[in-house]
Design an enzyme around this catalytic site. Sequence first.
Site, PDB file in Angstrom:
ATOM      1  N   LYS A 243       1.939   0.218  -5.955  1.00  0.00           N
ATOM      2  CA  LYS A 243       3.106   0.245  -5.066  1.00  0.00           C
ATOM      3  C   LYS A 243       2.718   0.629  -3.652  1.00  0.00           C
ATOM      4  O   LYS A 243       3.471   0.403  -2.719  1.00  0.00           O
ATOM      5  CB  LYS A 243       4.220   1.119  -5.630  1.00  0.00           C
ATOM      6  N   ARG A 244       1.545   1.203  -3.479  1.00  0.00           N
ATOM      7  CA  ARG A 244       1.117   1.537  -2.122  1.00  0.00           C
ATOM      8  C   ARG A 244       0.612   0.301  -1.379  1.00  0.00           C
ATOM      9  O   ARG A 244       0.765   0.163  -0.191  1.00  0.00           O
ATOM     10  CB  ARG A 244       0.019   2.607  -2.154  1.00  0.00           C
TER      11      ARG A 244
END
Length: 469
Positions: A239-240
């Site tokens: 998700k980063r």
Amino acid sequence: MTTAPRFRFAPSPTGFFHVGGARTALYNWALAQHLGGTFVLRIEDTDESRNSPEWTQGIIDALGWLGINSDSPQFEGPYFQSHNADKHIAAAHRLFEQGNAYWCDLTSEQIQERAKASGKQGYDGYSRDRGLSAGPGHVLRFRVPQGTTIVHDLVRGEVEFANDTIEDFVLLRSNGSPMFLLANVIDDIDMTVTHVVRAEEHLPNTPKQQMVWDALGVTPPIWAHVPVLVNEQRKKLSKRRDKVALEQYKSDGILADAMVNYLMTLGWAPHGDTEIVPWTTMVEQFRLEDVNHSPAFFDVKKLEAFNGDYIRALSLSDFIDACQPWLTASDVAWSPAQFDADVFASIASLIQTRVAVLSEVASMVDFFFLPDAPTDDASWTKAMTPEWAHDVLNECAREYATCDWNHDSLKLVLETIGTNRDLKLGKVQAPLRVAITGRTVGPPLFESIEFLGRQRTLARIGVALQRLG
Ligand code: GLU
């Protein structure tokens, strides 16, 4: 007697709903439908510091968007893991009473010191035979038996684990709260789950969980670990780094049907030569045995290509309806009074063939609703730099003042202007397109001009000529 299979989807509500979770949910849903079974939704909400009710609602909404409707007869739940804590603790005590678990008072520092001294990593089973009882600072550990554990996985085949590589894992923390491994198994037993279909990252947990099923005398479920999703660098989606929130694809204008179809193909392919098939066909054909175990590339370009196909397959009126959220969004270039739904309906077919995602629609049609062509400096520079741009526009204005007003003659006029200068239509139409629409790409130009009308077209060419000086 064989009982109907029970699948479950067990997300933790700790963030935006991940596309990987969506794929897992769809596989479970497809199987429940194919086999006439049940899909149980269990919210694994035991991590109080990271949970939130919004995330839970987000999961339910996202599943609904994917067609996994909570009012379907095959849908059961949602159940909440946190409501089951008493059952998790009771099962842990039963394991203790049966001799499958024991209390341990070592702190993590002590465990580390022992590991350092012996040169062997992890917990060494120090308290196995010390006969400790529950007490402050004591954790309950599972007594891992000797031997090997074989996990029969429908995707990965037989996976063998040597038990001496698995330490006596914790079931209850020193504050008495159950660990994920235990809670997850006890809930699956409680909910009479027959198939655990989940992400590959849980495979290392599986031998431990299977030992708990065995110790409690319950036949373990059928396991299936579906392949990890990776980005174009073949790195696990994170998700980063990557766009992983399902919600974001929805707000970009990916259609639910396209998303469902695309997610299903991440690790599996429908029979036949096209991957674009309706849900009912996927349900009919989907089998865990056909799921590939190598990592699946989540290819946004391919998703958009699927979406483009789905958009083109919509009827015109469904397409117009599907566009509504993007036409009424707060960031559109026009004011509500400038928008004309009838105009949009008449030009919609021009853009239906051109868009990959619905969020592109507003910027493709804004020039119809704004009094002047929108300004986009990059497009302007690109199109207006050739020294012939001014003269071409000038001639075009002169011809367009009197020519027949239909797209064929509008095109022919410009084509002739180009031919006289040895320029292809593709070239000479760039300045005209930017003068009319503000941008170098957009819907079919001559149809748009026909629709815009002579007066507005000539006015826009006039403005562009003025700007060119
Ligand atoms: N709650 C776990 C997760 O979201 C799922 C565990 C499972 O499917 O068994 O990763």
